[in-house]
Design a protein around this motif. Sequence first.
Motif, PDB file in Angstrom:
ATOM      1  N   VAL A  16       0.844  -1.197   0.000  1.00  0.00           N
ATOM      2  CA  VAL A  16       0.000   0.000   0.000  1.00  0.00           C
ATOM      3  C   VAL A  16       0.877   1.244   0.000  1.00  0.00           C
ATOM      4  CG1 VAL A  16      -1.722   1.330   1.291  1.00  0.00           C
ATOM      5  CG2 VAL A  16      -1.923  -1.157   1.131  1.00  0.00           C
ATOM      6  N   GLY A  17       0.562   2.190  -0.905  1.00  0.00           N
ATOM      7  CA  GLY A  17       1.344   3.418  -1.031  1.00  0.00           C
ATOM      8  C   GLY A  17       2.487   3.313  -2.010  1.00  0.00           C
ATOM      9  N   GLU A  18       2.800   2.089  -2.467  1.00  0.00           N
ATOM     10  CA  GLU A  18       3.933   1.894  -3.374  1.00  0.00           C
ATOM     11  C   GLU A  18       3.576   2.339  -4.789  1.00  0.00           C
ATOM     12  OE1 GLU A  18       6.918  -1.727  -4.863  1.00  0.00           O
ATOM     13  OE2 GLU A  18       5.382  -2.103  -3.341  1.00  0.00           O
ATOM     14  N   LEU A  19       4.596   2.823  -5.497  1.00  0.00           N
ATOM     15  CA  LEU A  19       4.454   3.276  -6.876  1.00  0.00           C
ATOM     16  C   LEU A  19       5.160   2.286  -7.786  1.00  0.00           C
ATOM     17  CD1 LEU A  19       3.379   5.778  -8.447  1.00  0.00           C
ATOM     18  CD2 LEU A  19       5.666   6.767  -8.195  1.00  0.00           C
ATOM     19  N   SER A  20       4.464   1.815  -8.810  1.00  0.00           N
ATOM     20  CA  SER A  20       5.069   0.824  -9.707  1.00  0.00           C
ATOM     21  C   SER A  20       6.041   1.486 -10.670  1.00  0.00           C
ATOM     22  CB  SER A  20       3.980   0.116 -10.520  1.00  0.00           C
ATOM     23  OG  SER A  20       3.526   0.946 -11.586  1.00  0.00           O
ATOM     24  N   LYS A  21       6.874   0.663 -11.295  1.00  0.00           N
ATOM     25  CA  LYS A  21       7.644   1.131 -12.438  1.00  0.00           C
ATOM     26  C   LYS A  21       6.711   1.224 -13.640  1.00  0.00           C
ATOM     27  CE  LYS A  21      12.036  -0.871 -10.905  1.00  0.00           C
ATOM     28  NZ  LYS A  21      13.108  -1.836 -11.232  1.00  0.00           N
ATOM     29  N   PRO A  22       7.027   2.035 -14.648  1.00  0.00           N
ATOM     30  CA  PRO A  22       6.187   2.087 -15.857  1.00  0.00           C
ATOM     31  C   PRO A  22       6.133   0.718 -16.538  1.00  0.00           C
ATOM     32  CG  PRO A  22       7.687   3.955 -15.782  1.00  0.00           C
ATOM     33  CD  PRO A  22       8.129   3.005 -14.704  1.00  0.00           C
ATOM     34  N   PHE A  23       4.998   0.410 -17.146  1.00  0.00           N
ATOM     35  CA  PHE A  23       4.827  -0.857 -17.866  1.00  0.00           C
ATOM     36  C   PHE A  23       3.902  -0.640 -19.056  1.00  0.00           C
ATOM     37  CE2 PHE A  23       1.669  -0.600 -14.526  1.00  0.00           C
ATOM     38  CZ  PHE A  23       0.486  -1.012 -15.118  1.00  0.00           C
ATOM     39  N   ILE A  24       3.978  -1.568 -19.988  1.00  0.00           N
ATOM     40  CA  ILE A  24       3.150  -1.487 -21.200  1.00  0.00           C
ATOM     41  C   ILE A  24       1.880  -2.304 -20.982  1.00  0.00           C
ATOM     42  CG2 ILE A  24       3.037  -2.055 -23.662  1.00  0.00           C
ATOM     43  CD1 ILE A  24       6.110  -1.690 -23.727  1.00  0.00           C
ATOM     44  N   MET A  25       0.746  -1.749 -21.398  1.00  0.00           N
ATOM     45  CA  MET A  25      -0.521  -2.467 -21.307  1.00  0.00           C
ATOM     46  C   MET A  25      -1.385  -2.123 -22.508  1.00  0.00           C
ATOM     47  SD  MET A  25      -2.687  -0.299 -18.423  1.00  0.00           S
ATOM     48  CE  MET A  25      -4.248  -1.099 -18.806  1.00  0.00           C
TER      49      MET A  25
ATOM     50  N   ASP B  72      -4.755  -0.692 -23.930  1.00  0.00           N
ATOM     51  CA  ASP B  72      -5.900   0.133 -23.566  1.00  0.00           C
ATOM     52  C   ASP B  72      -7.157  -0.716 -23.754  1.00  0.00           C
ATOM     53  OD1 ASP B  72      -8.180   1.836 -23.778  1.00  0.00           O
ATOM     54  OD2 ASP B  72      -6.855   3.540 -24.146  1.00  0.00           O
ATOM     55  N   PRO B  73      -7.930  -0.996 -22.681  1.00  0.00           N
ATOM     56  CA  PRO B  73      -9.086  -1.905 -22.794  1.00  0.00           C
ATOM     57  C   PRO B  73     -10.124  -1.445 -23.807  1.00  0.00           C
ATOM     58  CG  PRO B  73      -8.568  -1.441 -20.484  1.00  0.00           C
ATOM     59  CD  PRO B  73      -7.755  -0.496 -21.309  1.00  0.00           C
ATOM     60  N   LYS B  74     -10.243  -0.131 -24.004  1.00  0.00           N
ATOM     61  CA  LYS B  74     -11.257   0.381 -24.927  1.00  0.00           C
ATOM     62  C   LYS B  74     -10.775   0.390 -26.370  1.00  0.00           C
ATOM     63  CE  LYS B  74     -13.731   3.368 -21.652  1.00  0.00           C
ATOM     64  NZ  LYS B  74     -14.157   4.758 -21.344  1.00  0.00           N
ATOM     65  N   ARG B  75      -9.522   0.790 -26.570  1.00  0.00           N
ATOM     66  CA  ARG B  75      -9.037   0.993 -27.937  1.00  0.00           C
ATOM     67  C   ARG B  75      -8.139  -0.132 -28.444  1.00  0.00           C
ATOM     68  NH1 ARG B  75      -6.137   6.534 -27.967  1.00  0.00           N
ATOM     69  NH2 ARG B  75      -5.169   5.604 -26.126  1.00  0.00           N
ATOM     70  N   ASN B  76      -7.820  -1.101 -27.562  1.00  0.00           N
ATOM     71  CA  ASN B  76      -6.960  -2.218 -27.950  1.00  0.00           C
ATOM     72  C   ASN B  76      -5.645  -1.725 -28.545  1.00  0.00           C
ATOM     73  OD1 ASN B  76      -6.359  -4.964 -28.137  1.00  0.00           O
ATOM     74  ND2 ASN B  76      -7.077  -5.072 -30.247  1.00  0.00           N
ATOM     75  N   ARG B  77      -5.063  -0.715 -27.896  1.00  0.00           N
ATOM     76  CA  ARG B  77      -3.822  -0.112 -28.389  1.00  0.00           C
ATOM     77  C   ARG B  77      -2.805  -0.098 -27.251  1.00  0.00           C
ATOM     78  NH1 ARG B  77      -4.433   5.861 -30.664  1.00  0.00           N
ATOM     79  NH2 ARG B  77      -5.628   4.714 -32.230  1.00  0.00           N
ATOM     80  N   ASP B  78      -1.521  -0.297 -27.578  1.00  0.00           N
ATOM     81  CA  ASP B  78      -0.475  -0.272 -26.559  1.00  0.00           C
ATOM     82  C   ASP B  78      -0.321   1.129 -25.969  1.00  0.00           C
ATOM     83  OD1 ASP B  78       0.153  -2.939 -26.743  1.00  0.00           O
ATOM     84  OD2 ASP B  78       1.787  -2.653 -28.178  1.00  0.00           O
ATOM     85  N   ILE B  79      -0.338   1.195 -24.646  1.00  0.00           N
ATOM     86  CA  ILE B  79      -0.072   2.443 -23.936  1.00  0.00           C
ATOM     87  C   ILE B  79       0.920   2.140 -22.820  1.00  0.00           C
ATOM     88  CG2 ILE B  79      -2.322   3.455 -24.452  1.00  0.00           C
ATOM     89  CD1 ILE B  79      -3.221   2.707 -21.621  1.00  0.00           C
ATOM     90  N   VAL B  80       1.445   3.179 -22.206  1.00  0.00           N
ATOM     91  CA  VAL B  80       2.370   3.023 -21.079  1.00  0.00           C
ATOM     92  C   VAL B  80       1.662   3.508 -19.820  1.00  0.00           C
ATOM     93  CG1 VAL B  80       4.571   3.751 -20.089  1.00  0.00           C
ATOM     94  CG2 VAL B  80       4.393   3.277 -22.537  1.00  0.00           C
ATOM     95  N   ALA B  81       1.784   2.734 -18.741  1.00  0.00           N
ATOM     96  CA  ALA B  81       1.064   3.060 -17.506  1.00  0.00           C
ATOM     97  C   ALA B  81       1.986   2.949 -16.301  1.00  0.00           C
ATOM     98  CB  ALA B  81      -0.131   2.131 -17.340  1.00  0.00           C
ATOM     99  N   MET B  82       1.573   3.631 -15.241  1.00  0.00           N
ATOM    100  CA  MET B  82       2.213   3.520 -13.942  1.00  0.00           C
ATOM    101  C   MET B  82       1.091   3.567 -12.912  1.00  0.00           C
ATOM    102  SD  MET B  82       5.272   5.932 -12.413  1.00  0.00           S
ATOM    103  CE  MET B  82       4.385   7.478 -12.620  1.00  0.00           C
ATOM    104  N   VAL B  83       1.148   2.708 -11.897  1.00  0.00           N
ATOM    105  CA  VAL B  83       0.053   2.649 -10.927  1.00  0.00           C
ATOM    106  C   VAL B  83       0.573   2.824  -9.504  1.00  0.00           C
ATOM    107  CG1 VAL B  83      -1.427   1.174 -12.361  1.00  0.00           C
ATOM    108  CG2 VAL B  83       0.175   0.110 -10.744  1.00  0.00           C
ATOM    109  N   LYS B  84      -0.340   3.277  -8.656  1.00  0.00           N
ATOM    110  CA  LYS B  84      -0.080   3.399  -7.226  1.00  0.00           C
ATOM    111  C   LYS B  84      -1.143   2.592  -6.501  1.00  0.00           C
ATOM    112  CE  LYS B  84       0.042   6.771  -3.443  1.00  0.00           C
ATOM    113  NZ  LYS B  84      -0.087   8.208  -3.083  1.00  0.00           N
TER     114      LYS B  84
END
Length: 451
Positions: A349-358, A360-372
């Motif tokens: 809890v509170g941790e920040l991830s490294k960026p990763f590729i996923m 996009d559920p709506k557009r089916n296109r590669d995007i870069v994300a980071m989550v907390k």
Amino acid sequence: MTIMAAAQNNIVEEVAWWIGDQPIYKSEIEETYQTMQSQRSDIEGDPYCVIPERLAVEKLFIHQAEIDSIEVPDNQVMQMVDQQVNFLIANLGSQQKVEEFYRRPLPAVREQLRDMIRNHQLVEEVQSSLTKEVMATPNDVRRYFNSLPKDSVPFVPLQVEVQIMTLNPVIPREEIDEVKARLRDYAERVNKGESDFSTLAILYSEDGSSLRGGELGFIGRANLEPEYAAVAFNLNDTKKVSKIVETQFGYHIIQLIEKRGDRINTRHILLRPKVSDKDLTEAMTRLDTVRQEILAEKFTFEEAVPYVSQDKDTHNNRGQMVNQENNTTRFEMGELPQEVSRVVADMSVGELSKPFIMKDPKRNRDIVAMVKLSNRIPGHRANMSDDYQLIKNLYESHAKEDIVTKWVEKKIADTYVRIEEGWRDCDFKHKGWIKEGVSSDSSSDRDDSKE
């Protein structure tokens, strides 16, 4: 079809039940069973007990809808029919397979679905009218929760609350131009009569409709992307192809099949410009820079989201992801996008991830994300402090079900019901179907006045 009409055609329909003056035919039960199988609906119990009882209850509600002058708009029903037909074609593979499954032509299938959907909507409208006054107070919810046996308190699986920041990699103009050139070539070949649109869609379209030659089925304007709808509804020639249309999903060309009022059936070819590895790497580097500055406490994740994130659903909400299934911020792990779920699984809890590729559920296109990871709620038995909304929903559902059950069983008591031999040996959900003095060979007059 009435028994008299059937007899005139030398066909005697087998009647399973009578509800007032309304028969429930064996063929009606079989058709409903077939439709439920096509929809992969669960049937708890013997279908030849469950389905006729459902149809009988439905008739009670429909009669009440007539008394209350409740109607369902035709365009709403037909839109749902179109969606169901599209679902059947997608799952069975083709219109021909649907016709083979139902053993009738598609117009007859549509008519059957129309009646079933209209009846279902009428039932929902009556039930909604009966239960509209149900509004839970905190005391109601507390009393309901305290009345539950310990082994009936629902178990809530592990849930998480996640904030997200995304970047859409820049797609080079050259890639977009190449996609448009391909679409212009397809359109020109169709307009000149050199190629068939549906064949090109099967070969080249990147949409799920490609297996159906790009055909979407009848859809209302409101359920299409605005840019797509604006062009599609202006088409009039079924042999010509539209100009190129850009939506959030990519670039399309469209061919009109048929218009029916405010609904339209079209074919389309969708091409999505590809994101290069170089563009993904640049986006990853940019987001990693933001991460390092957050870790250095130059600003917080929440402060960065409005300026950095390109996720339309969350960038004005501190990046907080919202579960569309229950409209809360809590997700079971299986409800998250797969890439997010994998990253979050090992975070604190509170941790920040490294960026990763996923994707996009709506557009089916590669995007870069980071989550907390903003919260992790271990699996537990529901309690009032952590799960008030869940318990409130359970209480309201229980209260509504109780009202509807009492209404149905009063209607059963006030209505002539006859169940024919061979259909009576069932453990019915509702009480009162088998009545003293009303046997399968009873000659009593049917009381068709249902209150």
